[in-house]
Each structure stands twice: as C-alpha cells, then as structure tokens.
Motif scaffolding. Sequence first.
Motif, mmCIF file in Angstrom:
data_model
loop_
_atom_site.group_PDB
_atom_site.id
_atom_site.type_symbol
_atom_site.label_atom_id
_atom_site.label_comp_id
_atom_site.label_asym_id
_atom_site.label_seq_id
_atom_site.Cartn_x
_atom_site.Cartn_y
_atom_site.Cartn_z
ATOM 1 N N ASN A 18 0.861 -1.177 0.000
ATOM 2 C CA ASN A 18 0.000 0.000 0.000
ATOM 3 C C ASN A 18 0.902 1.234 0.000
ATOM 4 O OD1 ASN A 18 -1.851 2.024 0.362
ATOM 5 N ND2 ASN A 18 -2.791 1.170 2.206
ATOM 6 N N ALA B 241 -0.379 4.633 1.784
ATOM 7 C CA ALA B 241 -0.482 4.731 3.234
ATOM 8 C C ALA B 241 0.508 5.762 3.762
ATOM 9 C CB ALA B 241 -0.204 3.366 3.870
ATOM 10 N N ILE C 220 1.013 -5.940 2.698
ATOM 11 C CA ILE C 220 -0.101 -6.783 3.128
ATOM 12 C C ILE C 220 0.032 -8.173 2.502
ATOM 13 C CG2 ILE C 220 -2.596 -7.069 3.124
ATOM 14 C CD1 ILE C 220 -1.626 -4.757 4.875
ATOM 15 N N ARG D 296 -2.946 -5.285 8.595
ATOM 16 C CA ARG D 296 -1.654 -4.739 9.017
ATOM 17 C C ARG D 296 -1.456 -4.978 10.524
ATOM 18 N NH1 ARG D 296 -1.546 1.598 8.284
ATOM 19 N NH2 ARG D 296 -2.333 1.130 6.181
ATOM 20 N N SER E 181 1.626 -9.764 7.603
ATOM 21 C CA SER E 181 1.705 -8.396 7.090
ATOM 22 C C SER E 181 2.646 -7.551 7.949
ATOM 23 C CB SER E 181 0.312 -7.753 7.050
ATOM 24 O OG SER E 181 -0.500 -8.378 6.084
ATOM 25 N N ASP F 54 -5.860 -0.350 2.973
ATOM 26 C CA ASP F 54 -5.187 -1.613 2.628
ATOM 27 C C ASP F 54 -6.105 -2.493 1.781
ATOM 28 O OD1 ASP F 54 -2.979 -0.792 4.119
ATOM 29 O OD2 ASP F 54 -3.638 -1.844 5.925
#
Length: 277
Positions: free
Chosen positions: A6, A9, A15, A59, A64, A79
């Motif tokens: 991701n 983020a 992930i 997460r 992850s 995510d």
Amino acid sequence: MPFITNTKAKEQVDIFYEDYGSGQPVILIHGWPLSRKSWEQQVWKIVEEGFRCISYDRRGFGTSSSPWDAYDYSSLASDLNAIIEELELKDAIIVGFSMGGGEVVRYLTDYGPSRIAKAALISSIIPLVKQKPDNPSGVPEDALEGIIDALQKDRVGFLKEFSKGFYNFEENKGEKISQAQLDYDFTIASFASPRATIQAALAWMHTDFRPELENVTVPTLIVHGDADATVPIETSAKQAHDGIKYSTLEVIEGAPHGLNVTHPDELNEILISFLKK
C-alpha cells in the motif's frame, strides 16, 4: 510470498494475501486478534463453489508488516483498497468478520461501491461496541479500559483466555470446539504485533459506524449467533440490519461469536447461498 504494498499509506505497508480459485472474487477480512487463518473452514468451500477467494492479514497481524501507527479504520480500509486496485478486482464481494465488518463499512464510505457487488457482515461489531446514552446495551467504558489495561500489562495472558469466550468454550467444548483450536488461536494472536493488537482494539472499541450505515448501498448479508457473548446480537447485527437498507439478517441458533469455527456448515450454507444469488 504474495504481498501487496500500500504505497498510498502514511507509512508504506506490505499486506500478505492468499488468492485461490477463479470466478467472482470474494475477499475475506478477519477479526481481532487473529489472521486470515481464521477463515480455514470457509476458504475451501468458497473455492469449491466456483468463486475466487482472497484472504489477507490485516496490518500488524499475521505476516503483514506492522507500522507503529495508523490502525484507524480509514487506514485499514486503504489496505483493502490497495488489494482491490492491485488485483484489478471488479464485482467483488467483501466479507468482514467481527472487527472486519468495520473495514467493509469504511471501505464503502471512503471508496464507494463501484467495484463492489455485495457485502457480508459475520459476527460483526457493526455499528457500535461502546455503551453510550443512545446505545445503552453497549459495552461500558470501564470494561473496555480493562481490556486495554490487560493487554498492556500481560498481553499473552489476556489472549490465552480470550478465545474461551469467543467460542463459549465451556458449553461447546468437545463437540464444536477443541482445546487444540484454542491453542492454535493463541499462537496466531500472540504472534501479532503488541502495538497493533492494542491500537486495533482501540479502533473497534471507539468507532461509531452508525452515521456510515447509509453508505452501504449494496446487497448485504448479516449473520450472527444468538448466543454471542463477545458481541451481543442486540447491539450489533440487529442495529446493523435496521440501518442498512438492502440487508438480510440470518441468525444461527446457539452460535457463539466464533461461529465460523463452531458452526461452519451452517455459516457456509448461508454464505454460499448469498454469494450465488
């Protein structure tokens, strides 16, 4: 190992996911404090019935990566969005268990339903856990603070006992749940990031999704056990059903919170029927 990064983020997050089968995609979002492995009894059935099944670790949990911050629901939904975009999914069905129901609702709030065909909330915390004047049957603030205190002082000790209530162990042991399953859950939960375990708990404890229920505009299945002592049906499934316009409520008699394990046949039958409609 399959990871999706991701990149949008606040802090880059990797992930871990598993992707089996073909056909219409079904995305499974696990509950707290476990991982994608909790869907063991559903993945094979979904694939066997002709769907593509994607499950992933939130997460901070499972395999992850574990950022220090950003366990609020919008971060978690980002995510899920990264998975949907990276895999170029369309007409997807998103299924959230317990805490995972929050990602379902927040995803539809933040990203809309353009890629989503249906949604399902299984033993979900939606719409609100905490007791408030307008939610008198919710969990009192001091009880929630007690959970956080226990996690800070003796996380593994708390987790060791937590799953007993998850499955109504004393009533269901032997026939519907084994000691080995409790041990397995403990291994998964204790492996999670201590920071993530607490921060994710704060998210499901204090997020009020009631104003967002109107954003769930796709056909939605709600499944709950009437013996759920962890997330009582009155404060969760019944309120969610009242607030989500295109929802169907299915109640599994005698089922605890972890009905995906104790009542897999009943859940799978309901879920597959919904997927095929």
